[in-house]
Write a protein that holds these residues in place. Structure first.
Motif, PDB file in Angstrom:
ATOM      1  N   LYS A 198       2.621 -18.575  -2.117  1.00 41.86           N
ATOM      2  CA  LYS A 198       3.063 -17.317  -2.710  1.00 41.86           C
ATOM      3  C   LYS A 198       2.072 -16.223  -2.296  1.00 41.86           C
ATOM      4  N   TYR A 199       2.595 -15.081  -1.854  1.00 41.51           N
ATOM      5  CA  TYR A 199       1.679 -14.039  -1.387  1.00 41.51           C
ATOM      6  C   TYR A 199       2.319 -12.649  -1.490  1.00 41.51           C
ATOM      7  N   LYS A 200       1.424 -11.643  -1.403  1.00 39.63           N
ATOM      8  CA  LYS A 200       1.841 -10.249  -1.423  1.00 39.63           C
ATOM      9  C   LYS A 200       1.249  -9.540  -0.208  1.00 39.63           C
TER      10      LYS A 200
ATOM     11  N   ASP B  76       0.474  -5.379  -2.373  1.00 38.90           N
ATOM     12  CA  ASP B  76       1.042  -5.499  -3.726  1.00 38.90           C
ATOM     13  C   ASP B  76       2.552  -5.705  -3.758  1.00 38.90           C
ATOM     14  N   VAL B  77       3.188  -5.882  -2.622  1.00 37.57           N
ATOM     15  CA  VAL B  77       4.626  -6.159  -2.586  1.00 37.57           C
ATOM     16  C   VAL B  77       4.830  -7.662  -2.445  1.00 37.57           C
ATOM     17  N   VAL B  78       5.508  -8.270  -3.419  1.00 34.58           N
ATOM     18  CA  VAL B  78       5.721  -9.714  -3.404  1.00 34.58           C
ATOM     19  C   VAL B  78       6.629 -10.092  -2.238  1.00 34.58           C
ATOM     20  N   GLN B  79       6.222 -11.107  -1.486  1.00 35.98           N
ATOM     21  CA  GLN B  79       6.990 -11.589  -0.350  1.00 35.98           C
ATOM     22  C   GLN B  79       7.733 -12.876  -0.704  1.00 35.98           C
TER      23      GLN B  79
ATOM     24  N   GLU C 117      -2.631 -10.669  -0.205  1.00 35.61           N
ATOM     25  CA  GLU C 117      -3.097 -11.407  -1.385  1.00 35.61           C
ATOM     26  C   GLU C 117      -2.347 -12.742  -1.474  1.00 35.61           C
TER      27      GLU C 117
ATOM     28  N   THR D   6      -1.509 -15.507  -3.685  1.00 30.67           N
ATOM     29  CA  THR D   6      -1.548 -15.666  -5.140  1.00 30.67           C
ATOM     30  C   THR D   6      -1.520 -17.121  -5.578  1.00 30.67           C
TER      31      THR D   6
END
Length: 229
Positions: A153-155, A158-161, A192, A194
């Motif tokens: 899980k990553y951004k 700050d936008v979730v991909q 990021e 996550t």
């Protein structure tokens, strides 16, 4: 019409639950290499009779550490999280509600240390802009020694991909295309990470999330062509 709609929704929910249960792959083979932190489901089939269920876990070696966590210990389907290495026996007592007759089933589990890894490739996260209009920078990461598939899980800024699914030792490349601004200040985009989980909920050993890596584009000077008098 409302009654028919309610019946349809109820049937859909029941059928969906049936599909979820049917899709799970269960085995009666002993588990010899469960990784610490894994969560597995355990069940028996109810072949008739009103039964009481009691799940328990007994450590069979001389080790120490956190006990396994048993979810729903009095239901036909339970989930057990294995919190420390060792050898264990899973036990299930099934008792007839009428007459109190009991059958006990056991299952052996060996839990091993979590040696799974997360490695970053940062060779392309910082660079000078290219001579064209665009420059692409990227971050690579690789997970290994877990039970694939891994879910990452990553951004990006700050936008979730969309979650990435990886096999062991497969590289995920996260890229961003910059628009070059000659003479400008460096452009920075944060990536990021996550979370990263293997198929049984195990995170790579020794890793704390979130992890932030910066893609940094250093602009070229906005230099004119050479002139002469």
């Amino acid at each position: 019409m409302k009654r028919r709609l309610g019946i349809t929704v109820l049937f859909t929910m029941i059928f969906s639950l049936f599909l979820i249960e049917a899709s799970a792959q269960y085995s009666t083979s002993a588990q010899n290499s469960v990784i610490v932190g894994s969560t597995f489901n355990y069940k028996v089939d109810n072949n008739g009779g009103a039964l009481n269920y009691t799940w328990s876990v007994i450590r069979t070696d001389a080790g120490t550490g956190a006990d396994p966590t048993i979810e729903k210990p009095n239901e036909i389907l339970t989930a057990i999280t294995w919190n420390s290495p060792g050898t264990y026996t899973v036990s299930l007592e099934t008792e007839m509600q009428t007459g109190g007759c009991i059958v006990t089933k056991t299952f052996d589990v060996t839990v091993v240390a979590n040696n799974s890894t997360l490695v970053f490739d940062e060779t392309s996260i910082t660079d000078c802009a290219s001579s064209g209009a665009k420059t692409t920078l990227s971050l690579g990461l690789k997970l290994d020694l877990g039970v694939a598939p891994w879910t990452v899980k990553y951004k990006i800024d700050d936008v979730v991909q969309t979650d990435a699914s990886l096999a062991n030792d497969e590289t995920l490349t996260i890229s961003h295309e910059f628009t070059n601004v000659p003479g400008g200040t460096p452009q920075i985009i944060n990536i990021e990470i996550t979370d990263a989980l293997d198929a049984y909920g195990v995170r790579p050993s020794g890793v704390t999330f979130p992890i932030i890596k910066a893609l940094t584009l250093n602009e070229l000077p906005n230099t004119s062509e050479i002139q002469h008098d």
